[in-house]
Structures are given as C-alpha cells and as structure tokens.
Design a protein around this motif. Structure first.
Motif, PDB file in Angstrom:
ATOM      1  N   THR A   1       2.443  -0.464 -10.597  1.00 27.17           N
ATOM      2  CA  THR A   1       1.883   0.876 -10.407  1.00 27.17           C
ATOM      3  C   THR A   1       1.812   1.599 -11.742  1.00 27.17           C
TER       4      THR A   1
ATOM      5  N   CYS B   1      -0.253  -9.626 -10.077  1.00 24.17           N
ATOM      6  CA  CYS B   1      -0.659  -8.498  -9.243  1.00 24.17           C
ATOM      7  C   CYS B   1      -2.153  -8.290  -9.378  1.00 24.17           C
TER       8      CYS B   1
ATOM      9  N   ASP C   1      -7.827  -4.724 -13.161  1.00 23.11           N
ATOM     10  CA  ASP C   1      -7.484  -4.974 -11.763  1.00 23.11           C
ATOM     11  C   ASP C   1      -6.486  -6.117 -11.605  1.00 23.11           C
ATOM     12  N   GLU C   2      -5.949  -6.588 -12.707  1.00 21.18           N
ATOM     13  CA  GLU C   2      -4.990  -7.693 -12.643  1.00 21.18           C
ATOM     14  C   GLU C   2      -3.945  -7.511 -13.737  1.00 21.18           C
TER      15      GLU C   2
ATOM     16  N   SER D   1       0.847  -1.183   0.000  1.00 23.18           N
ATOM     17  CA  SER D   1       0.000   0.000   0.000  1.00 23.18           C
ATOM     18  C   SER D   1       0.885   1.235   0.000  1.00 23.18           C
TER      19      SER D   1
ATOM     20  N   GLN E   1       6.351  -3.805  -7.696  1.00 23.47           N
ATOM     21  CA  GLN E   1       5.433  -2.760  -7.246  1.00 23.47           C
ATOM     22  C   GLN E   1       5.526  -1.536  -8.157  1.00 23.47           C
TER      23      GLN E   1
ATOM     24  N   GLU F   1      -6.979   1.613  -5.104  1.00 24.87           N
ATOM     25  CA  GLU F   1      -6.199   2.397  -6.064  1.00 24.87           C
ATOM     26  C   GLU F   1      -4.684   2.237  -5.894  1.00 24.87           C
ATOM     27  N   ASN F   2      -4.167   2.371  -4.699  1.00 30.99           N
ATOM     28  CA  ASN F   2      -2.724   2.262  -4.458  1.00 30.99           C
ATOM     29  C   ASN F   2      -2.370   1.068  -3.584  1.00 30.99           C
ATOM     30  N   THR F   3      -3.211   0.060  -3.589  1.00 31.55           N
ATOM     31  CA  THR F   3      -2.976  -1.132  -2.778  1.00 31.55           C
ATOM     32  C   THR F   3      -3.049  -2.359  -3.671  1.00 31.55           C
ATOM     33  N   PHE F   4      -1.982  -3.157  -3.622  1.00 27.77           N
ATOM     34  CA  PHE F   4      -1.860  -4.313  -4.503  1.00 27.77           C
ATOM     35  C   PHE F   4      -1.538  -5.579  -3.710  1.00 27.77           C
TER      36      PHE F   4
ATOM     37  N   PHE G   1      -0.933  -0.005 -14.065  1.00 27.20           N
ATOM     38  CA  PHE G   1      -2.295   0.365 -13.699  1.00 27.20           C
ATOM     39  C   PHE G   1      -2.587   1.846 -13.966  1.00 27.20           C
TER      40      PHE G   1
ATOM     41  N   ARG H   1      -5.084  -5.594  -8.098  1.00 28.55           N
ATOM     42  CA  ARG H   1      -5.316  -4.299  -7.471  1.00 28.55           C
ATOM     43  C   ARG H   1      -6.476  -4.433  -6.488  1.00 28.55           C
TER      44      ARG H   1
END
Length: 130
Positions: free
Chosen positions: A46, A83, A70-71, A21, A42, A88-91, A49, A85
């Motif tokens: 980021t 990955c 989302d993937e 996150s 990460q 928004e900023n958490t994976f 996405f 999602r």
C-alpha cells in the motif's frame, strides 16, 4: 474463491495468495502462521503504490504514455512477495518460492487479472449489500 486462488497458485508456482481489498482479505490461501506476513505485505505494498502514485503525478508533460505502476516485489528472508494492483485499494498478493521462475509467475498472474478483478468486484457488491 479459494479454489480459484489454488488453481492459479498451481499454474504460477506460488505457495500462498490472497486478494486484499481495503486492508481485508476477500479470498486467501495464507494459513494462520502466514497471516502476519500477509498483513505486513499489504501494508508495505500500500505504501509503495501510494508513493508510486505521487511520483506519477509529478511526470512531465508528454509522458502520458507511460503506464502506471501496478506491480511490486519484496524479498523477506527466503520469501519473495509479489503484488499486483487490481484496483486502487485492491491487491493480489502471493508468495513465490525462492528458486521459482518469476517471469512465468508474472505472465500467468497478469493473464488472470481480469478474473481476479471480477472476484474483487463481486465481493465489493456483496459487501455493500450486507
């Protein structure tokens, strides 16, 4: 939290996983040798996405029913990185061994996303209180 990740890894067939996150791990089973891979993943996810979100913004009218991205997957040498999602900023980022069943891993991880979201939300509340 690491126990939950370990259990999910066992079910999905992944080697290591983390909930990230805002560029920081909330929970992780990545060892110190894999920390560089996690950081690189990460950063890459980021960027992927962010670009996908820009593409979503350019969708023509009437395409609202298309789901947001989302993937994402990356292959780094012999390592396959997945990955998902969560926010928004958490994976949720994991390493899948090369010969593993990716569809099984996807199905299990997707089923666990509500639990992973709760972990991320709980961690956000605790961080805000500190």
């Amino acid at each position: 939290m690491s126990k939950i990740l370990k259990k999910l890894e066992g079910m999905a067939g992944t080697d290591s996983s983390a909930i990230m996150s805002n560029k920081r791990p909330i929970a992780s089973t990545f060892d110190k040798d894999e920390a560089v891979i996690l950081k690189l993943a990460q950063q890459a996810f980021t960027h992927i996405f962010k670009q996908a979100d820009k593409a979503d913004a350019l969708k023509p009218a009437g395409s609202e029913n298309i789901q947001a991205y989302d993937e994402a997957h990356l292959q780094l040498g012999q390592r396959r990185l997945l990955c998902f999602r969560i926010e928004e900023n958490t994976f949720y980022i994991c390493i899948l061994p090369q010969n593993s069943d990716i569809h099984k891993a996807q199905k299990i991880i997707r089923g666990a996303l509500p639990v992973l979201k709760k972990i991320a939300d709980t961690s956000s509340v605790q961080t805000a209180q500190d």
